[in-house]
Design an enzyme around this catalytic site. Structure first.
Site, PDB file in Angstrom:
ATOM      1  N   SER A  12       0.848  -1.191   0.000  1.00 51.69           N
ATOM      2  CA  SER A  12       0.000   0.000   0.000  1.00 51.69           C
ATOM      3  C   SER A  12       0.882   1.239   0.000  1.00 51.69           C
ATOM      4  O   SER A  12       1.639   1.472   0.953  1.00 51.69           O
ATOM      5  CB  SER A  12      -0.890   0.012   1.245  1.00 51.69           C
ATOM      6  N   HIS A  37      -1.313  -1.379  -4.096  1.00 52.09           N
ATOM      7  CA  HIS A  37      -2.577  -1.032  -3.445  1.00 52.09           C
ATOM      8  C   HIS A  37      -2.626   0.487  -3.242  1.00 52.09           C
ATOM      9  O   HIS A  37      -1.707   1.078  -2.674  1.00 52.09           O
ATOM     10  CB  HIS A  37      -2.654  -1.771  -2.107  1.00 52.09           C
ATOM     11  N   ASP A  39      -4.751   3.544  -1.706  1.00 55.79           N
ATOM     12  CA  ASP A  39      -5.810   3.873  -0.751  1.00 55.79           C
ATOM     13  C   ASP A  39      -6.328   5.284  -0.984  1.00 55.79           C
ATOM     14  O   ASP A  39      -5.621   6.265  -0.759  1.00 55.79           O
ATOM     15  CB  ASP A  39      -5.257   3.772   0.679  1.00 55.79           C
ATOM     16  N   MET A  41      -8.963   8.075   0.140  1.00 55.89           N
ATOM     17  CA  MET A  41      -9.820   8.463   1.274  1.00 55.89           C
ATOM     18  C   MET A  41     -10.312   9.887   1.079  1.00 55.89           C
ATOM     19  O   MET A  41      -9.574  10.736   0.578  1.00 55.89           O
ATOM     20  CB  MET A  41      -9.029   8.369   2.580  1.00 55.89           C
ATOM     21  N   HIS A  70      -8.421   1.149  -3.845  1.00 51.43           N
ATOM     22  CA  HIS A  70      -9.335   0.901  -2.722  1.00 51.43           C
ATOM     23  C   HIS A  70     -10.021   2.218  -2.371  1.00 51.43           C
ATOM     24  O   HIS A  70      -9.403   3.104  -1.782  1.00 51.43           O
ATOM     25  CB  HIS A  70      -8.497   0.354  -1.552  1.00 51.43           C
ATOM     26  N   MET A  72     -12.150   4.385  -0.292  1.00 51.95           N
ATOM     27  CA  MET A  72     -12.796   4.580   1.013  1.00 51.95           C
ATOM     28  C   MET A  72     -13.444   5.949   0.980  1.00 51.95           C
ATOM     29  O   MET A  72     -13.010   6.901   1.639  1.00 51.95           O
ATOM     30  CB  MET A  72     -11.741   4.465   2.132  1.00 51.95           C
ATOM     31  N   MET A 141     -11.433  -6.146   5.503  1.00 54.68           N
ATOM     32  CA  MET A 141     -10.571  -5.226   6.265  1.00 54.68           C
ATOM     33  C   MET A 141     -10.226  -5.837   7.616  1.00 54.68           C
ATOM     34  O   MET A 141     -11.112  -6.310   8.335  1.00 54.68           O
ATOM     35  CB  MET A 141     -11.283  -3.898   6.515  1.00 54.68           C
ATOM     36  N   ASP A 179      -6.674  -6.686   4.202  1.00 50.06           N
ATOM     37  CA  ASP A 179      -6.019  -5.370   4.248  1.00 50.06           C
ATOM     38  C   ASP A 179      -6.041  -4.801   5.661  1.00 50.06           C
ATOM     39  O   ASP A 179      -7.102  -4.595   6.240  1.00 50.06           O
ATOM     40  CB  ASP A 179      -6.785  -4.437   3.284  1.00 50.06           C
TER      41      ASP A 179
END
Ligand code: DX5
Ligand code: ZN
Length: 219
Positions: A12, A37, A39, A41, A70, A72, A141, A179
């Site tokens: 990540s 990966h 992330d 957000m 991913h 979020m 998660m 994850d």
């Protein structure tokens, strides 16, 4: 893109040194990572704000690694097309953030990406059962999403085993990804519980030697 059958390591980049992100990505690629990966957000679905579309677009130019995005974020349906255009290979949304999961998963596939569905530690596996025909990745998660560097929650292990069973019984070609807080001390038990893909941020990027760190996750 062919999905390998062995355990896939997905570092990540949230824990990478952003001042030299390109070099960091090249380093994990050379160290044996197959996925990256990413992330995303938004400060709403989770309290933190991280990486967005321009970063994905920019790093797409320097690597052929599978981009495992991913999301979020709230209202993920608004951003799927733009992440796909930016170079995502897989786009994972949270079941807790989807008003119409069926529609959004179909749209991810329509843009040529693998479709992923994720659930927080407190969300029961039942919530994703109806969507197995529409997903390529199930992301369980093992920390509460929002920050890198948190401790793996061992209480999630039964859910990982249950997810493995659910996928096997479905007969579908779905990768089980885990994850949060993955390191050399828990990677084996997570793989034994049935994970196909291990995300690892702080453990890999804070190690002295990325290759050795990745190898330890596969022992
Ligand atoms: C948490 C993120 C994870 C995280 C992983 O919200 O989804 O991907 O960055 O980092 P570590 O391995 O440090 O928990
Ligand atoms: Zn993540």
């Amino acid at each position: 893109m062919i999905i390998p059958v062995m355990t896939i390591i997905a570092p990540s980049i949230l824990s990478a040194n952003f001042s030299k992100l390109g070099e960091e990505i090249k380093a994990v690629e050379e160290a044996g990572a197959e996925w990256l990966h990413i992330d995303v957000m938004d400060g709403h679905f989770v309290p933190n704000i991280t990486i967005g579309i321009p970063v994905v677009k920019s790093i797409r130019k320097i690597t052929d690694l599978f981009f495992d995005v991913h999301l979020m974020i709230e209202n993920p349906e608004r951003y799927v097309e733009r992440f796909a255009d930016a170079g995502a290979n897989g786009i994972t949304v949270h079941i807790e953030a989807c008003e119409n999961a069926r529609e959004i998963l179909q749209s991810i596939r329509s843009f040529g990406c693998k479709a992923g569905l994720s659930l927080k530690p407190a969300t029961p596996l039942e919530s994703v059962k109806d969507y197995l025909d529409l997903i390529d990745i199930l992301l369980v998660m093992s920390v509460n999403p929002g920050f890198g560097g948190q401790k793996f929650m061992p209480e999630v292990l039964p859910k990982i085993r249950e997810a493995r069973k659910l996928i096997d019984e479905s007969g579908k070609n779905i990768l089980l990804e885990v994850d949060g807080g993955i390191c050399d001390e828990n990677a084996r038990i997570v793989r034994e519980a049935g994970a196909d893909v291990l995300v690892s941020g702080s453990y890999v990027f804070r190690s002295e030697n990325y290759r050795k760190a990745i190898e330890k996750l596969l022992l």
